[in-house]
Write a protein that holds these residues in place. Structure first.
Motif, PDB file in Angstrom:
ATOM      1  N   GLY A   6       0.820  -1.207   0.000  1.00  0.00           N
ATOM      2  CA  GLY A   6       0.000   0.000   0.000  1.00  0.00           C
ATOM      3  C   GLY A   6       0.854   1.256   0.000  1.00  0.00           C
ATOM      4  O   GLY A   6       2.062   1.213   0.224  1.00  0.00           O
ATOM      5  N   LEU A   7       0.208   2.380  -0.250  1.00  0.00           N
ATOM      6  CA  LEU A   7       0.904   3.660  -0.264  1.00  0.00           C
ATOM      7  C   LEU A   7       0.172   4.645   0.633  1.00  0.00           C
ATOM      8  O   LEU A   7      -1.035   4.527   0.849  1.00  0.00           O
ATOM      9  CB  LEU A   7       0.976   4.226  -1.684  1.00  0.00           C
ATOM     10  CG  LEU A   7       1.772   3.425  -2.714  1.00  0.00           C
ATOM     11  CD1 LEU A   7       1.591   4.044  -4.097  1.00  0.00           C
ATOM     12  CD2 LEU A   7       3.250   3.369  -2.340  1.00  0.00           C
ATOM     13  N   GLU A   8       0.900   5.623   1.151  1.00  0.00           N
ATOM     14  CA  GLU A   8       0.280   6.678   1.954  1.00  0.00           C
ATOM     15  C   GLU A   8      -0.392   7.667   1.022  1.00  0.00           C
ATOM     16  O   GLU A   8       0.057   8.798   0.844  1.00  0.00           O
ATOM     17  CB  GLU A   8       1.322   7.362   2.846  1.00  0.00           C
ATOM     18  CG  GLU A   8       1.778   6.511   4.006  1.00  0.00           C
ATOM     19  CD  GLU A   8       2.386   7.322   5.133  1.00  0.00           C
ATOM     20  OE1 GLU A   8       1.867   8.418   5.417  1.00  0.00           O
ATOM     21  OE2 GLU A   8       3.371   6.864   5.721  1.00  0.00           O
ATOM     22  N   ASP A   9      -1.476   7.232   0.443  1.00  0.00           N
ATOM     23  CA  ASP A   9      -2.248   8.025  -0.509  1.00  0.00           C
ATOM     24  C   ASP A   9      -3.721   7.824  -0.208  1.00  0.00           C
ATOM     25  O   ASP A   9      -4.140   6.744   0.194  1.00  0.00           O
ATOM     26  CB  ASP A   9      -1.918   7.578  -1.937  1.00  0.00           C
ATOM     27  CG  ASP A   9      -2.555   8.475  -2.977  1.00  0.00           C
ATOM     28  OD1 ASP A   9      -3.751   8.251  -3.296  1.00  0.00           O
ATOM     29  OD2 ASP A   9      -1.883   9.402  -3.472  1.00  0.00           O
ATOM     30  N   ILE A  10      -4.508   8.855  -0.412  1.00  0.00           N
ATOM     31  CA  ILE A  10      -5.913   8.809  -0.033  1.00  0.00           C
ATOM     32  C   ILE A  10      -6.662   7.678  -0.722  1.00  0.00           C
ATOM     33  O   ILE A  10      -7.622   7.132  -0.167  1.00  0.00           O
ATOM     34  CB  ILE A  10      -6.590  10.174  -0.310  1.00  0.00           C
ATOM     35  CG1 ILE A  10      -8.006  10.204   0.295  1.00  0.00           C
ATOM     36  CG2 ILE A  10      -6.589  10.481  -1.790  1.00  0.00           C
ATOM     37  CD1 ILE A  10      -8.052  10.003   1.781  1.00  0.00           C
ATOM     38  N   GLN A  11      -6.235   7.254  -1.908  1.00  0.00           N
ATOM     39  CA  GLN A  11      -6.954   6.179  -2.609  1.00  0.00           C
ATOM     40  C   GLN A  11      -6.840   4.848  -1.879  1.00  0.00           C
ATOM     41  O   GLN A  11      -7.649   3.942  -2.091  1.00  0.00           O
ATOM     42  CB  GLN A  11      -6.434   6.030  -4.043  1.00  0.00           C
ATOM     43  CG  GLN A  11      -5.010   5.528  -4.153  1.00  0.00           C
ATOM     44  CD  GLN A  11      -4.574   5.320  -5.592  1.00  0.00           C
ATOM     45  OE1 GLN A  11      -5.282   4.677  -6.364  1.00  0.00           O
ATOM     46  NE2 GLN A  11      -3.426   5.884  -5.958  1.00  0.00           N
ATOM     47  N   TYR A  12      -5.847   4.719  -0.977  1.00  0.00           N
ATOM     48  CA  TYR A  12      -5.653   3.479  -0.230  1.00  0.00           C
ATOM     49  C   TYR A  12      -6.237   3.552   1.186  1.00  0.00           C
ATOM     50  O   TYR A  12      -6.115   2.591   1.942  1.00  0.00           O
ATOM     51  CB  TYR A  12      -4.163   3.149  -0.129  1.00  0.00           C
ATOM     52  CG  TYR A  12      -3.527   2.821  -1.458  1.00  0.00           C
ATOM     53  CD1 TYR A  12      -3.609   1.551  -2.015  1.00  0.00           C
ATOM     54  CD2 TYR A  12      -2.838   3.808  -2.172  1.00  0.00           C
ATOM     55  CE1 TYR A  12      -3.030   1.259  -3.235  1.00  0.00           C
ATOM     56  CE2 TYR A  12      -2.251   3.525  -3.398  1.00  0.00           C
ATOM     57  CZ  TYR A  12      -2.349   2.246  -3.931  1.00  0.00           C
ATOM     58  OH  TYR A  12      -1.773   1.959  -5.148  1.00  0.00           O
ATOM     59  N   VAL A  13      -6.850   4.672   1.526  1.00  0.00           N
ATOM     60  CA  VAL A  13      -7.313   4.866   2.902  1.00  0.00           C
ATOM     61  C   VAL A  13      -8.770   4.451   3.048  1.00  0.00           C
ATOM     62  O   VAL A  13      -9.620   4.792   2.225  1.00  0.00           O
ATOM     63  CB  VAL A  13      -7.148   6.341   3.333  1.00  0.00           C
ATOM     64  CG1 VAL A  13      -7.772   6.576   4.714  1.00  0.00           C
ATOM     65  CG2 VAL A  13      -5.669   6.726   3.350  1.00  0.00           C
ATOM     66  N   THR A  14      -9.045   3.715   4.118  1.00  0.00           N
ATOM     67  CA  THR A  14     -10.408   3.397   4.514  1.00  0.00           C
ATOM     68  C   THR A  14     -10.481   3.505   6.033  1.00  0.00           C
ATOM     69  O   THR A  14      -9.523   3.962   6.652  1.00  0.00           O
ATOM     70  CB  THR A  14     -10.823   1.998   4.024  1.00  0.00           C
ATOM     71  OG1 THR A  14     -12.206   1.775   4.318  1.00  0.00           O
ATOM     72  CG2 THR A  14      -9.973   0.918   4.662  1.00  0.00           C
TER      73      THR A  14
END
Length: 221
Positions: free
Chosen positions: A197-205
């Motif tokens: 994963g990456l520290e990017d909003i698309q990976y955040v839940t």
């Protein structure tokens, strides 16, 4: 398994006697102005809960400084700053912490969590010496931000720490995407940072904090 508590130090094996004495001498309780600055920056939610007697006893047994314990008693457990910081019940997260650091140790006690699940925990090193350690669950590492509660508050009030450690910009984006956090919820990365994963909003839940901790612990096993 177990994340090594790499920041471990104690009076027997690390710090010179003069350093230990200096740490004791500078450990002054935070001023009311410092606590007020903390509350202004990280405003408490309206649904904080009073810590249980068992939680208070656990903190006292670990040697949590009076200034911090008094603050917890006065203001309660739950979300601060919309959940970017959370005062947590140490009993609910102690076993999780022990799983991360590789063994039970009642002189280590978790008391605060970030909105992304990282744990701040108190480490009683003996002889009046302690520190506040930070367990980064996403990168599986432990560091020591502070040696006194006053230093810890100064650390949390630092805008750079707010942005880099608490992930302020990403936290704000996550609130817009996922909604506000309940007291037992965190934002996290899917997939986890350790597995691509990456520290990017698309990976955040978002989800239950304890469930995500257990998942990451299993992945690290």
């Amino acid at each position: 398994m177990g994340l090594s508590d790499k920041s471990k130090r104690n009076a027997e094996n690390s710090l010179p006697e003069e350093v230990l004495e200096a740490l004791v001498s500078i450990d002054k309780p935070p001023s009311e102005e410092m606590w007020e600055a903390f509350l202004e920056k990280y405003q408490p939610s309206g649904d904080l809960v009073e810590p249980s007697e068992r939680a208070i006893q656990a903190c006292e047994n670990a040697g949590l400084p009076d200034g911090l314990l008094d603050f917890i008693k006065r203001h309660g457990l739950g979300n601060y700053g919309d959940g970017i910081l959370k005062l947590i019940d140490p009993e609910e997260y102690a076993e999780i912490l022990y799983s991360w650091i590789g063994g039970r140790d009642s002189s280590r006690i978790p008391f605060m969590m970030t909105g992304f699940g990282d744990l701040f925990y108190f480490r009683n090193l003996g002889g009046g010496i302690y520190d506040v350690s930070l367990l980064d669950i996403h990168y599986r590492r432990a560091t020591v931000p502070a040696y006194t509660i006053s230093e810890f508050l100064t650390y949390l009030l630092d805008p750079e720490v707010e942005e880099e450690v608490l992930r302020r910009s990403l936290f704000d984006s996550a609130r817009k995407k996922c909604g506000s956090l309940a007291a037992d919820e965190i934002y996290f990365f899917a997939p986890g940072l350790a597995i691509g994963g990456l520290e990017d909003i698309q990976y955040v839940t978002k989800g239950k904090a304890d469930v995500h901790h257990q998942l990451l612990i299993q992945l690290a096993s």
